[in-house]
Design a protein around this motif. Structure first.
Motif, PDB file in Angstrom:
ATOM      1  N   PHE A  15       0.819  -1.028   0.022  1.00 21.24           N
ATOM      2  CA  PHE A  15       0.157  -0.113   0.010  1.00 21.24           C
ATOM      3  C   PHE A  15       0.992   1.264   0.111  1.00 21.24           C
ATOM      4  N   TRP A  16       2.151   1.223   0.765  1.00 20.38           N
ATOM      5  CA  TRP A  16       2.918   2.373   0.732  1.00 20.38           C
ATOM      6  C   TRP A  16       3.576   2.942  -0.513  1.00 20.38           C
ATOM      7  N   ARG A  17       3.369   1.842  -1.538  1.00 22.88           N
ATOM      8  CA  ARG A  17       3.852   2.288  -2.726  1.00 22.88           C
ATOM      9  C   ARG A  17       2.833   2.523  -3.668  1.00 22.88           C
ATOM     10  N   THR A  18       1.712   2.283  -3.484  1.00 26.33           N
ATOM     11  CA  THR A  18       0.642   2.719  -4.385  1.00 26.33           C
ATOM     12  C   THR A  18      -0.305   3.712  -4.145  1.00 26.33           C
ATOM     13  N   LYS A  19      -0.439   4.156  -2.509  1.00 31.14           N
ATOM     14  CA  LYS A  19      -1.324   5.136  -2.112  1.00 31.14           C
ATOM     15  C   LYS A  19      -0.769   6.338  -1.815  1.00 31.14           C
ATOM     16  N   THR A  20      -1.350   7.402  -2.059  1.00 29.47           N
ATOM     17  CA  THR A  20      -0.707   8.789  -1.467  1.00 29.47           C
ATOM     18  C   THR A  20      -0.982   8.711   0.068  1.00 29.47           C
ATOM     19  N   LEU A  21      -0.391   9.476   0.726  1.00 26.25           N
ATOM     20  CA  LEU A  21      -0.591   9.612   2.105  1.00 26.25           C
ATOM     21  C   LEU A  21      -2.141  10.026   2.572  1.00 26.25           C
ATOM     22  N   GLU A  22      -2.679  10.608   1.858  1.00 21.31           N
ATOM     23  CA  GLU A  22      -4.274  11.015   1.975  1.00 21.31           C
ATOM     24  C   GLU A  22      -5.063   9.913   1.853  1.00 21.31           C
ATOM     25  N   ALA A  23      -4.556   8.953   1.002  1.00 27.19           N
ATOM     26  CA  ALA A  23      -5.395   7.960   0.734  1.00 27.19           C
ATOM     27  C   ALA A  23      -5.227   6.647   1.515  1.00 27.19           C
ATOM     28  N   MET A  24      -4.396   6.702   2.503  1.00 25.48           N
ATOM     29  CA  MET A  24      -4.331   5.558   3.415  1.00 25.48           C
ATOM     30  C   MET A  24      -5.392   5.755   4.455  1.00 25.48           C
ATOM     31  N   THR A  25      -5.957   4.189   4.699  1.00 26.02           N
ATOM     32  CA  THR A  25      -6.563   4.182   5.706  1.00 26.02           C
ATOM     33  C   THR A  25      -6.197   4.349   7.351  1.00 26.02           C
ATOM     34  N   PRO A  26      -6.559   4.770   8.327  1.00 29.61           N
ATOM     35  CA  PRO A  26      -6.048   4.884   9.610  1.00 29.61           C
ATOM     36  C   PRO A  26      -5.110   3.693  10.011  1.00 29.61           C
ATOM     37  N   SER A  27      -5.514   2.702   9.571  1.00 33.17           N
ATOM     38  CA  SER A  27      -4.508   1.492   9.987  1.00 33.17           C
ATOM     39  C   SER A  27      -3.306   1.579   9.304  1.00 33.17           C
ATOM     40  N   TYR A 102       6.700   8.136   6.844  1.00 30.36           N
ATOM     41  CA  TYR A 102       6.340   9.345   6.325  1.00 30.36           C
ATOM     42  C   TYR A 102       6.900  10.084   5.496  1.00 30.36           C
ATOM     43  N   ARG A 103       8.137  10.754   5.780  1.00 32.21           N
ATOM     44  CA  ARG A 103       8.973  11.500   4.642  1.00 32.21           C
ATOM     45  C   ARG A 103       9.277  10.652   3.429  1.00 32.21           C
ATOM     46  N   LEU A 104       9.638   9.289   3.764  1.00 36.83           N
ATOM     47  CA  LEU A 104      10.099   8.392   2.580  1.00 36.83           C
ATOM     48  C   LEU A 104       8.902   8.214   1.410  1.00 36.83           C
ATOM     49  N   VAL A 105       7.555   8.083   2.088  1.00 40.20           N
ATOM     50  CA  VAL A 105       6.213   7.997   1.309  1.00 40.20           C
ATOM     51  C   VAL A 105       6.369   9.277   0.492  1.00 40.20           C
ATOM     52  N   ARG A 106       6.204  10.285   1.397  1.00 43.28           N
ATOM     53  CA  ARG A 106       6.082  11.762   0.841  1.00 43.28           C
ATOM     54  C   ARG A 106       7.064  11.932  -0.409  1.00 43.28           C
ATOM     55  N   ASP A 107       8.170  11.314  -0.313  1.00 45.67           N
ATOM     56  CA  ASP A 107       9.113  11.757  -1.427  1.00 45.67           C
ATOM     57  C   ASP A 107       9.187  10.590  -2.426  1.00 45.67           C
ATOM     58  N   GLY A 108       8.492   9.774  -2.251  1.00 50.67           N
ATOM     59  CA  GLY A 108       8.431   8.441  -3.295  1.00 50.67           C
ATOM     60  C   GLY A 108       9.748   7.617  -3.145  1.00 50.67           C
ATOM     61  N   GLU A 109      10.323   7.713  -1.994  1.00 50.01           N
ATOM     62  CA  GLU A 109      11.436   6.435  -1.772  1.00 50.01           C
ATOM     63  C   GLU A 109      11.007   5.231  -1.180  1.00 50.01           C
ATOM     64  N   PRO A 110      11.814   4.307  -1.180  1.00 54.33           N
ATOM     65  CA  PRO A 110      11.233   3.106  -0.612  1.00 54.33           C
ATOM     66  C   PRO A 110      11.721   2.893   0.877  1.00 54.33           C
ATOM     67  N   LEU A 111      10.810   2.177   1.709  1.00 55.18           N
ATOM     68  CA  LEU A 111      11.128   1.841   3.082  1.00 55.18           C
ATOM     69  C   LEU A 111      12.638   1.293   3.171  1.00 55.18           C
ATOM     70  N   TYR A 112      13.152   1.449   4.605  1.00 54.98           N
ATOM     71  CA  TYR A 112      14.399   0.560   4.737  1.00 54.98           C
ATOM     72  C   TYR A 112      14.016  -0.800   5.080  1.00 54.98           C
TER      73      TYR A 112
END
Length: 163
Positions: A15-27, A102-112
């Motif tokens: 989900f973190w690669r396909t959704k924007t921060l705004e589109a994510m569910t609370p969980s 949150y910053r990485l997703v914002r910037d389109g970067e992969p998670l560690y």
């Protein structure tokens, strides 16, 4: 695995690669937090330059062992200057650690690789040495304002390049 390869194999992108921060569910939003505790360190801002400096002192609610808030549900009532992360806040806050999901997703970067969503283990952030575990000098009620400048440290704002 590249995105085209994942699609060919029928593997859904996380989900973190396909959704924007705004589109994510609370969980989904909450699961982005890796539990490092770096954002809960006391920060000092230089009045002249605006530069933000991290200290090795935790918020009064930061548990130094779990690296989590002791009262997450009521944190903003108990600590009035606690910053609630929202998509808008993530886009404007200059002090989020470079490892912050949150910053990485914002910037389109992969998670560690050590991020719990990638590793599948909550302990991986601690094992990788990313969290504040074992690095706190104490919590804010244990220090006077005059002592804070002596507690400035660089590691919370550093990128361990652990991808």
């Amino acid at each position: 695995m590249s995105k085209p390869e994942a699609l060919r194999r029928g593997v859904a992108e996380p989900f973190w690669r396909t959704k924007t921060l705004e589109a994510m569910t609370p969980s989904e939003w909450e699961s982005l937090c890796d539990g490092c505790g770096r954002c809960c360190l006391i920060k000092l801002e230089d009045d002249e330059t605006g530069e933000v400096h991290h200290t090795d002192i935790g918020c009064t609610l930061l548990d130094g062992l779990t690296c989590r808030c002791r009262d997450y549900a009521r944190r903003q009532k108990r600590v009035p200057d606690c910053v609630r992360l929202t998509p808008e806040a993530v886009r404007t806050i200059p002090w989020l650690p470079p490892t912050c999901a949150y910053r990485l997703v914002r910037d389109g970067e992969p998670l560690y690789p050590w991020h719990p969503l990638v590793s599948g283990r909550a302990s991986s952030v601690h094992e990788a040495g990313i969290s504040v575990r074992g690095r706190l000098s104490g919590n804010e009620e244990e220090f006077s304002d005059d002592e804070l400048p002596d507690r400035i440290v660089a590691w919370p704002g550093s990128d361990p390049d652990a991808r």
